[in-house]
Motif scaffolding. Structure first.
Motif, short mmCIF file in Angstrom:
data_model
loop_
_atom_site.label_atom_id
_atom_site.label_comp_id
_atom_site.label_asym_id
_atom_site.label_seq_id
_atom_site.Cartn_x
_atom_site.Cartn_y
_atom_site.Cartn_z
N GLU A 23 3.02 -6.73 7.46
CA GLU A 23 1.93 -5.84 7.06
C GLU A 23 1.78 -4.65 8.01
OE1 GLU A 23 -2.90 -5.57 6.48
OE2 GLU A 23 -1.97 -7.55 6.58
N GLN A 24 1.77 -4.90 9.31
CA GLN A 24 1.57 -3.83 10.27
C GLN A 24 2.69 -2.80 10.19
OE1 GLN A 24 -1.11 -3.33 11.92
NE2 GLN A 24 -0.43 -1.57 13.12
N ARG A 25 3.94 -3.28 10.06
CA ARG A 25 5.06 -2.35 9.98
C ARG A 25 4.97 -1.48 8.72
NH1 ARG A 25 7.94 -6.88 12.31
NH2 ARG A 25 8.42 -7.72 10.25
N LEU A 26 4.64 -2.12 7.61
CA LEU A 26 4.51 -1.37 6.35
C LEU A 26 3.35 -0.38 6.43
CD1 LEU A 26 5.11 -4.31 3.85
CD2 LEU A 26 6.62 -2.35 4.22
N PHE A 27 2.27 -0.79 7.08
CA PHE A 27 1.11 0.11 7.22
C PHE A 27 1.49 1.36 8.01
CE2 PHE A 27 -2.40 1.60 9.88
CZ PHE A 27 -3.29 2.02 8.90
N ILE A 28 2.24 1.18 9.08
CA ILE A 28 2.63 2.34 9.91
C ILE A 28 3.49 3.31 9.09
CG2 ILE A 28 4.03 3.04 11.89
CD1 ILE A 28 3.14 0.45 13.28
N PRO B 162 7.87 3.59 -4.99
CA PRO B 162 8.46 2.32 -5.44
C PRO B 162 8.82 1.42 -4.26
CG PRO B 162 9.41 4.16 -6.64
CD PRO B 162 8.57 4.77 -5.55
N LEU B 163 8.65 0.14 -4.43
CA LEU B 163 8.93 -0.90 -3.46
C LEU B 163 7.94 -0.88 -2.29
CD1 LEU B 163 12.84 -0.83 -3.26
CD2 LEU B 163 11.41 -2.42 -4.54
N LEU B 164 7.70 0.27 -1.68
CA LEU B 164 6.86 0.34 -0.49
C LEU B 164 5.41 -0.01 -0.79
CD1 LEU B 164 6.53 1.02 2.48
CD2 LEU B 164 6.20 3.42 1.85
N GLY B 165 4.84 0.63 -1.81
CA GLY B 165 3.42 0.39 -2.11
C GLY B 165 3.14 -1.05 -2.49
N THR B 166 3.99 -1.63 -3.32
CA THR B 166 3.78 -3.01 -3.75
C THR B 166 4.07 -4.00 -2.61
OG1 THR B 166 6.02 -2.97 -4.68
CG2 THR B 166 4.17 -2.59 -6.19
N SER C 289 1.02 -4.13 -0.51
CA SER C 289 -0.05 -4.86 -1.20
C SER C 289 0.18 -6.36 -1.12
CB SER C 289 -0.12 -4.41 -2.66
OG SER C 289 -1.14 -5.10 -3.35
N ARG C 290 1.42 -6.80 -1.33
CA ARG C 290 1.72 -8.23 -1.24
C ARG C 290 1.54 -8.74 0.18
NH1 ARG C 290 6.05 -6.51 -4.35
NH2 ARG C 290 7.49 -6.84 -2.61
N ALA C 291 1.91 -7.91 1.15
CA ALA C 291 1.75 -8.29 2.56
C ALA C 291 0.27 -8.48 2.89
CB ALA C 291 2.37 -7.23 3.46
N ARG C 292 -0.58 -7.64 2.33
CA ARG C 292 -2.02 -7.79 2.55
C ARG C 292 -2.53 -9.12 2.00
NH1 ARG C 292 -5.22 -2.61 0.51
NH2 ARG C 292 -4.44 -3.50 -1.45
#
Length: 446
Positions: free
Chosen positions: A25-30, A175-179, A182-185
């Motif tokens: 989650e943190q990596r994707l958020f950054i 695509p891919l990143l946003g979802t 969301s799944r990581a959250r």
């Protein structure tokens, strides 16, 4: 100024548990924060800051719209307090301490009309947690499982998901990143729910209700359900998960049961490739298909119109070049007629006498001089056989001759040669009369 309804917990009562959010989650958020930050910066520069005025207007519109929903919750739901459903209130306060939420959000219980869920939301910096009555009724045999739902929603508040979502909007569509974010959250908030649960089994029961329903969850074989994760690597299973905001429930149960040691099968490689072309709409693959269909219905007519316009422009350009060459031949003949008149003070009988020769460019069919009207007419070969160029003479007070160019036939205005005009009607009586009078002038001089 402290917000009304946000009750602070007392002193050292806040002892946040050692909750480990989902690692990605943190990596994707950054990544999303960097992308969205650059987008907002670019929009600010491109619009000279006007984008923020637009955002303020949209915020006010959204504020009025969302106020209805919040009012509906506060007006129809039951606010849980120490006096109203004290058992739920005690669970809620305990979960706030565990998750590190320092101010109690407003907590409501309301009917879900069959829906088994809970949710958290935010309005004017005030947080709300709503527990649907159907999930409370479904978990009568394991009331501790309710802590999972409360903790999960408090996790969204603790992780500031409700604060970040609006300005991450640009990256969310990717695509891919946003979802994936969301799944990581959801995986992270499941850990908050697990921390609030009295035991792991109650947390599993909480998710089992979502999988098997309000009654059958009691006899759900957890291990058999977790074993279903081995089938999530197939193409369609993978595509639908990669384009969804929520992980498959069997995977969520597996992570609750086995923790970080959980290993899921690799998703189909072609599913990744397909999903990379599908934007995140918030409604999974079906939502993306609706968007593509909508765009198709818009873009196809636009593309057809654009292509038709391009073809028309290309045809006009080609026609203009060919008519210009024909006009040049007619203008040469007309100049010879004018020179002849200037030297002899009468018009020639034909163009052959002037030594004029039709150009061999394949465009001009013939160039003729009308002895009556003294007009030079250029007829053309296919595909312009329906057109002709007419050069009509006119004389000023000093007897100097000039030639006007008129084009007869179906010709687009953009295809007309320079110095030429389109004849609206080949039977234009005014044009015919003027030409005849000029012809009489030539014959009189002759």
């Amino acid at each position: 100024m402290e917000e009304q309804g946000a009750v602070p917990l007392q002193g050292n009562a806040i002892q946040r548990a050692n909750i480990k959010p989902y690692a990605n989650e943190q990596r994707l958020f950054i990544i999303m924060a960097l992308i969205s930050g650059l987008c907002w910066l670019g929009l600010t520069i491109a619009t000279l800051g006007i984008i923020w005025i637009i955002m303020l207007v949209l915020y006010l519109i959204g504020l009025f719209g969302f106020s209805y929903f919040i009012s509906y919750v506060r007006g129809n739901g039951v606010r849980v307090t120490a006096e109203q459903f004290p058992d739920l209130h005690d669970r809620f306060v305990a979960c706030c301490q565990i998750t590190g939420v320092s101010k109690l959000p407003e907590f409501y219980l309301m009917t879900g009309n069959g829906a088994l869920n809970a949710f958290a939301t935010r309005f004017l910096r005030r947080y709300y947690v709503v527990l649907l009555s159907d999930i409370v009724d479904a978990l009568q045999d394991d009331p501790e499982a309710l802590n999972f739902y409360i903790g999960h929603e408090l996790g969204h508040i603790a992780q500031k998901h409700l604060v970040h979502h609006w300005w991450l909007v640009f990256a969310t569509w990717i695509p891919l990143l946003g979802t994936a974010y969301s799944r990581a959250r959801e995986y992270s908030c499941d850990q908050y729910g697990l921390a609030c649960s009295s035991n792991k089994q109650s947390a599993v029961h909480a998710l089992a209700v979502l999988a098997a329903g309000s009654t059958r969850w009691k006899t759900l074989n957890t291990q058999a359900y977790i074993a279903q994760t081995k089938d999530t690597d197939g193409f369609w299973m993978a595509v639908n998960e990669l384009t969804a905001d929520y992980p498959w429930l069997c995977k969520r149960v597996a992570r609750i049961e086995k923790g970080e040691e959980t290993v899921f099968p690799r998703r189909n490689i072609f599913a990744w490739l397909i999903s990379a072309t599908i934007p995140n709409t918030g409604f999974g693959l079906i939502g993306a298909m609706v968007v593509y269909l909508y765009l198709l219905l818009i873009l196809v007519p636009i593309s057809i119109s654009a292509y038709s316009t391009y073809q028309t422009k290309a045809l006009n350009a080609k026609t203009r070049v060919e008519l210009s060459q024909a006009y040049a031949a007619g203008h040469t003949a007309a100049n010879l007629v004018g020179q002849f008149y200037a030297e002899n003070e009468y018009a020639p009988a034909d163009l052959e006498a002037l030594g004029f020769k039709k150009p061999a460019n394949g465009i001009v069919k013939d160039v003729e001089l009308d002895s009556e009207s003294v007009e030079v007419t250029v007829t053309l070969n296919a595909p312009h056989q329906d057109k002709k160029i007419i050069l009509s003479p006119s004389a000023n007070e000093n007897g100097q001759i000039s030639w006007s160019c008129l084009v007869a036939g179906k010709v687009n205005a953009d295809a007309l040669p320079d110095h030429c005009e389109l004849i609206p009607d080949e039977n234009d009586t005014e044009h015919t009369e003027d030409s005849t009078l000029l012809g009489k002038l030539f014959r009189k001089l002759k």
